[in-house]
Motif scaffolding. Structure first.
Motif, PDB file in Angstrom:
ATOM      1  N   UNK A 156       0.883  -1.194   0.043  1.00 10.87           N
ATOM      2  CA  UNK A 156       0.187  -0.065  -0.273  1.00 10.87           C
ATOM      3  C   UNK A 156       1.037   1.176  -0.098  1.00 10.87           C
ATOM      4  N   UNK A 157       0.391   2.393  -0.729  1.00 10.35           N
ATOM      5  CA  UNK A 157       0.802   3.499  -0.638  1.00 10.35           C
ATOM      6  C   UNK A 157      -0.070   4.632  -0.869  1.00 10.35           C
ATOM      7  N   UNK A 158      -0.574   5.432  -0.025  1.00 10.35           N
ATOM      8  CA  UNK A 158      -1.724   6.358  -0.010  1.00 10.35           C
ATOM      9  C   UNK A 158      -2.865   5.767  -1.146  1.00 10.35           C
ATOM     10  N   UNK A 159      -3.421   4.591  -0.316  1.00 14.02           N
ATOM     11  CA  UNK A 159      -4.422   3.570  -1.090  1.00 14.02           C
ATOM     12  C   UNK A 159      -5.849   3.813  -0.344  1.00 14.02           C
ATOM     13  N   UNK A 160      -6.115   5.036   0.379  1.00  3.70           N
ATOM     14  CA  UNK A 160      -7.261   5.249   1.209  1.00  3.70           C
ATOM     15  C   UNK A 160      -8.575   5.006   0.555  1.00  3.70           C
ATOM     16  N   UNK A 161      -8.492   5.267  -0.855  1.00  3.36           N
ATOM     17  CA  UNK A 161      -9.854   5.326  -1.601  1.00  3.36           C
ATOM     18  C   UNK A 161     -10.124   3.756  -1.863  1.00  3.36           C
ATOM     19  N   UNK A 207       3.170  -1.251   3.806  1.00  2.00           N
ATOM     20  CA  UNK A 207       2.898  -0.014   3.613  1.00  2.00           C
ATOM     21  C   UNK A 207       4.360   0.917   3.569  1.00  2.00           C
ATOM     22  N   UNK A 208       4.441   1.524   2.635  1.00  2.00           N
ATOM     23  CA  UNK A 208       5.789   2.419   2.254  1.00  2.00           C
ATOM     24  C   UNK A 208       5.594   3.618   2.603  1.00  2.00           C
ATOM     25  N   UNK A 209       4.823   4.186   3.621  1.00  2.34           N
ATOM     26  CA  UNK A 209       4.911   5.434   4.361  1.00  2.34           C
ATOM     27  C   UNK A 209       3.746   6.246   3.699  1.00  2.34           C
ATOM     28  N   UNK A 210       2.548   5.892   3.718  1.00  4.77           N
ATOM     29  CA  UNK A 210       1.369   6.521   3.341  1.00  4.77           C
ATOM     30  C   UNK A 210       1.290   7.721   4.050  1.00  4.77           C
ATOM     31  N   UNK A 211       0.718   8.755   3.254  1.00  3.22           N
ATOM     32  CA  UNK A 211       0.439  10.439   4.202  1.00  3.22           C
ATOM     33  C   UNK A 211      -1.033  10.403   4.116  1.00  3.22           C
ATOM     34  N   UNK A 212      -1.906   9.431   3.513  1.00  2.00           N
ATOM     35  CA  UNK A 212      -3.113   9.760   3.764  1.00  2.00           C
ATOM     36  C   UNK A 212      -3.746   8.859   4.803  1.00  2.00           C
ATOM     37  N   UNK A 213      -4.902   8.535   4.635  1.00  2.00           N
ATOM     38  CA  UNK A 213      -5.574   7.730   5.658  1.00  2.00           C
ATOM     39  C   UNK A 213      -5.414   6.209   5.719  1.00  2.00           C
ATOM     40  N   UNK A 235       9.800   2.486   4.996  1.00  2.00           N
ATOM     41  CA  UNK A 235      10.092   2.912   3.722  1.00  2.00           C
ATOM     42  C   UNK A 235      10.408   1.800   2.760  1.00  2.00           C
ATOM     43  N   UNK A 236      10.067   1.992   1.599  1.00  5.81           N
ATOM     44  CA  UNK A 236      10.603   1.207   0.479  1.00  5.81           C
ATOM     45  C   UNK A 236      10.920   1.793  -0.659  1.00  5.81           C
ATOM     46  N   UNK A 237      11.426   1.146  -1.844  1.00 10.88           N
ATOM     47  CA  UNK A 237      11.792   1.766  -2.980  1.00 10.88           C
ATOM     48  C   UNK A 237      10.698   1.453  -4.217  1.00 10.88           C
ATOM     49  N   UNK A 238       9.631   1.500  -3.834  1.00  7.56           N
ATOM     50  CA  UNK A 238       8.546   1.215  -4.819  1.00  7.56           C
ATOM     51  C   UNK A 238       7.751  -0.182  -4.521  1.00  7.56           C
ATOM     52  N   UNK A 239       6.871  -0.292  -5.711  1.00  9.48           N
ATOM     53  CA  UNK A 239       6.120  -1.761  -5.466  1.00  9.48           C
ATOM     54  C   UNK A 239       6.620  -2.914  -5.401  1.00  9.48           C
ATOM     55  N   UNK A 240       7.583  -3.172  -6.075  1.00 12.41           N
ATOM     56  CA  UNK A 240       8.465  -4.368  -6.163  1.00 12.41           C
ATOM     57  C   UNK A 240       9.268  -4.783  -5.059  1.00 12.41           C
ATOM     58  N   UNK A 241       9.880  -3.592  -4.538  1.00  7.77           N
ATOM     59  CA  UNK A 241      10.879  -3.553  -3.326  1.00  7.77           C
ATOM     60  C   UNK A 241       9.809  -3.920  -2.139  1.00  7.77           C
ATOM     61  N   UNK A 242       8.566  -3.234  -2.076  1.00  4.80           N
ATOM     62  CA  UNK A 242       7.476  -3.576  -1.021  1.00  4.80           C
ATOM     63  C   UNK A 242       6.921  -5.072  -1.235  1.00  4.80           C
ATOM     64  N   UNK A 243       6.877  -5.532  -2.325  1.00  7.07           N
ATOM     65  CA  UNK A 243       6.534  -6.943  -2.595  1.00  7.07           C
ATOM     66  C   UNK A 243       7.491  -8.101  -2.074  1.00  7.07           C
ATOM     67  N   UNK A 262      20.192  -2.359  -8.974  1.00  2.00           N
ATOM     68  CA  UNK A 262      19.191  -2.972  -8.259  1.00  2.00           C
ATOM     69  C   UNK A 262      18.772  -1.841  -6.864  1.00  2.00           C
ATOM     70  N   UNK A 263      17.500  -1.801  -6.669  1.00  2.00           N
ATOM     71  CA  UNK A 263      16.989  -0.867  -5.436  1.00  2.00           C
ATOM     72  C   UNK A 263      16.324  -2.003  -4.546  1.00  2.00           C
ATOM     73  N   UNK A 264      16.756  -1.751  -3.290  1.00  2.00           N
ATOM     74  CA  UNK A 264      16.245  -2.535  -2.521  1.00  2.00           C
ATOM     75  C   UNK A 264      17.099  -3.552  -1.677  1.00  2.00           C
ATOM     76  N   UNK A 265      16.732  -4.286  -0.743  1.00  2.00           N
ATOM     77  CA  UNK A 265      17.452  -5.290   0.203  1.00  2.00           C
ATOM     78  C   UNK A 265      17.980  -6.355  -0.884  1.00  2.00           C
ATOM     79  N   UNK A 266      19.204  -6.394  -0.873  1.00  2.00           N
ATOM     80  CA  UNK A 266      19.522  -7.719  -1.966  1.00  2.00           C
ATOM     81  C   UNK A 266      19.397  -9.016  -1.389  1.00  2.00           C
ATOM     82  N   UNK A 267      19.118  -8.959   0.052  1.00  2.95           N
ATOM     83  CA  UNK A 267      18.684 -10.345   0.597  1.00  2.95           C
ATOM     84  C   UNK A 267      17.591 -11.074   0.340  1.00  2.95           C
TER      85      UNK A 267
END
Length: 273
Positions: free
Chosen positions: A9-14, A37-43, A65-73, A176-181
């Protein structure tokens, strides 16, 4: 069999309430629901926390914090404890109440499979009763990946052990962006890291898969992978790169044929409305 459901999720309140409600309605209870959640600023986080008690301990919220959808996944998959993992996007929802029980039953009946998949459909973002496109995985064959075809990824359920077996060495991926592990998805792809993962596992790795003739997920149109000409250009670039990096021959003309098939799906969507 425990199933891990991962929702980034990221600012997915709707839309996130629809996602949460569809999980609650499932008739299968042996699951864990991981919200990354990657740090949403809404509800968004407030909504998720309001729902948390209704899941009776089956929901886990990871806010970092994450570096986008695939990093969050990637982060969600790394933390999953289930034997099988599925991804449910925060603006999508399960089409019916028996998706997880169908998935569990199939894995129990055919324990030698690594993954399964089904169908999905797209609806209008502002009216989820209006069908835009039905995406069937019925005709998918391994060789079709040369043309840019893949099973509907939101319907894809894969064993955690398979994710681990095909994990990338993130230290060797340029940019590559994200945790290499926890490099399950290659985050250096802008849109089509899911396609690259499926090429790596299905085409090259030859994992054993099974198709279920069922509509798994309802998706709102307008996401990153279906939002205009620029996204389609990026998808084609990502597809070409994914195939090349995995040693699979293709070319721009092969990839263009996918759009002929897609026109047929869109026409069927218009007829069905």
């Amino acid at each position: 069999m425990r199933i891990s459901i991962i929702t980034a999720t990221y600012n997915s309140q709707a839309t996130v309430s629809d996602t949460l409600e569809s999980v609650l309605r499932q008739d299968y209870s042996d699951y864990e629901f991981i919200i990354k959640d990657g740090g949403s600023t809404d509800g968004t986080l407030a909504i998720c926390r309001e729902y948390e008690s209704r899941f009776e301990g089956r929901m886990r919220i990871i806010s970092a914090p994450d570096k986008g959808l695939y990093d969050a996944m990637n982060m969600g998959i790394a933390s999953a404890t289930g034997e099988v993992i599925g991804i449910l996007n925060s603006d999508d929802f399960y089409t019916s109440n028996d998706i997880l029980s169908t998935v569990a039953r199939q894995f129990e009946q055919t324990p030698d499979i690594d993954a399964l998949y089904g169908d999905i459909h797209y609806v209008k973002a502002d009216d989820t009763s209006k069908l835009v496109r039905y995406y069937s995985s019925r005709m998918f064959r391994r060789g079709w990946m040369r043309f840019g075809f893949m099973p509907a990824h939101p319907s894809f359920y894969c064993k955690k052990a398979t994710y681990e077996r095909f994990k990338l060495d993130g230290t060797k991926i340029e940019g590559f962006k994200g945790d290499v592990s926890c490099a399950y998805f290659n985050t250096s792809y802008k849109i089509a890291a899911d396609f690259e993962f499926l090429v790596r596992t299905i085409f090259v790795g030859r994992i054993k898969t099974h198709y279920i003739n069922k509509d798994f997920v309802t998706m709102r149109s307008g996401g990153a992978s279906n939002s205009g000409a620029s996204s389609h250009k990026q998808i084609n670039r990502d597809h070409q790169r994914a195939l090349k990096e995995n040693g699979v021959y293709s070319n721009i003309f092969f990839l263009a044929l996918r759009y002929v098939y897609k026109i047929g799906e869109l026409a069927l969507g218009r007829i069905s409305r």
